[in-house]
Motif scaffolding. Structure first.
Motif, mmCIF file in Angstrom:
data_model
loop_
_atom_site.group_PDB
_atom_site.id
_atom_site.type_symbol
_atom_site.label_atom_id
_atom_site.label_comp_id
_atom_site.label_asym_id
_atom_site.label_seq_id
_atom_site.Cartn_x
_atom_site.Cartn_y
_atom_site.Cartn_z
ATOM 1 N N GLN A 42 -18.291 -40.042 1.589
ATOM 2 C CA GLN A 42 -18.253 -41.486 1.856
ATOM 3 C C GLN A 42 -19.568 -42.164 1.512
ATOM 4 N N GLY B 265 -12.515 -31.648 -0.475
ATOM 5 C CA GLY B 265 -12.257 -33.038 -0.862
ATOM 6 C C GLY B 265 -13.114 -33.574 -1.985
ATOM 7 N N ASN C 145 -17.172 -34.805 4.609
ATOM 8 C CA ASN C 145 -16.518 -36.114 4.715
ATOM 9 C C ASN C 145 -17.540 -37.230 4.654
ATOM 10 N N ASN C 146 -18.583 -37.064 5.452
ATOM 11 C CA ASN C 146 -19.649 -38.051 5.512
ATOM 12 C C ASN C 146 -20.360 -38.190 4.156
#
Ligand SMILES: [Zn+2]
Length: 267
Positions: free
Chosen positions: A233, A126, A229-230
């Motif tokens: 973000q 991502g 993911n963390n």
């Protein structure tokens, strides 16, 4: 439409804009160490004190790149390398010994044959990643990273692996190789085999060319994936960064508002 990312070259590779636009292995490791410090660095609110170790590392890499890169490095970093009264500082005298150790070893030099300091980017978990490969050999489908270490057989406790490990795992070089392998695969269509040319800070230096069992890489990729993911973000400002409360940045910005039981001093 997404904002155009910085087009990377050797001049801007380590720039703040490059670090904002791309993830890298060192940035991932920095997020692992302390999210708050990493974010403060990206925002330009905090700069880590300059480290001689980093300069010595770049010096060693430049020596293996080519004569031009090395002369340019010597010129740019003249005052951190050479003493005012002549001669080099001790760290660089030691680095010269390490460089010579590798240069005098035909097998190590054979391993290092290839294109030096090549930059690649790819989409992974991502995010867009950047890597700079010390040496890549398209014919052999291999890539090499040059590493300096205290001693080849030093043991380090690892919370990640839950056991004693070598410097290669302790400094997350397996993770680095796993990411590099994926990024190179996306650029060339094939998996290249990673090697480490290691040289020690001992006198005289020890040396080795290390290869990896391919079964090691899946664990590292899963490990990175669980964190990403963390981190994405936090980097985009959607989530608050976690403070490690131990690093120089956290100590410098710490504000007390409570007591804690002595049990929590050690973790
Ligand atoms: Zn911290």
């Amino acid at each position: 439409m997404e904002k155009q990312k910085l087009q990377l070259n050797s001049q801007n590779y380590h720039s703040n804009q490059a670090n904002k636009d791309y993830f890298s292995v060192s940035q991932f490791k920095s997020f692992m160490d302390c999210q708050a410090r990493t974010l403060a660095e990206l925002k330009g609110e905090y700069t880590r004190p300059p480290s001689t170790a980093l300069t010595v590392g770049s010096y060693t890499h430049a020596a293996f790149e080519d004569d031009e890169a090395f002369s340019e490095f010597l010129e740019n970093e003249h005052d951190s390398i050479f003493k005012a009264r002549g001669g080099k500082y001790a760290e660089f005298v030691q680095a010269d010994m390490m460089i010579e150790t590798i240069m005098n070893d035909p097998f190590a030099m054979f391993a290092l044959e290839g294109d030096k300091e090549r930059i690649f980017t790819a989409e992974l978990f991502g995010a867009t990643w950047k890597i700079k490969v010390d040496s890549i050999n398209y014919e052999r489908k291999t890539f090499i990273d040059l590493k300096t270490t205290q001693s080849l057989s030093s043991r380090y406790w690892s919370d990640k692996y839950q056991k004693y490990v070598s410097f290669v795992q302790a400094y997350d070089y397996v993770l680095q190789m796993a990411i590099y392998r994926e990024v190179i695969k996306q650029n060339t269509g094939e998996y290249f085999n990673p090697y480490i040319v290691a040289v020690t800070k001992e006198s005289p230096p020890d040396k080795a060319v290390l290869h990896f069992d391919n079964s090691r890489f899946d664990f590292e990729l899963e490990y990175v994936q669980t964190m990403m993911n963390n981190f994405i973000q936090v980097k985009s400002g959607e989530e608050k960064p976690i403070r490690c409360e131990k690093c120089a940045y956290c100590r410098q910005t710490k504000v007390l508002n409570n007591t804690f039981e002595i049990e929590y001093l050690l973790d």
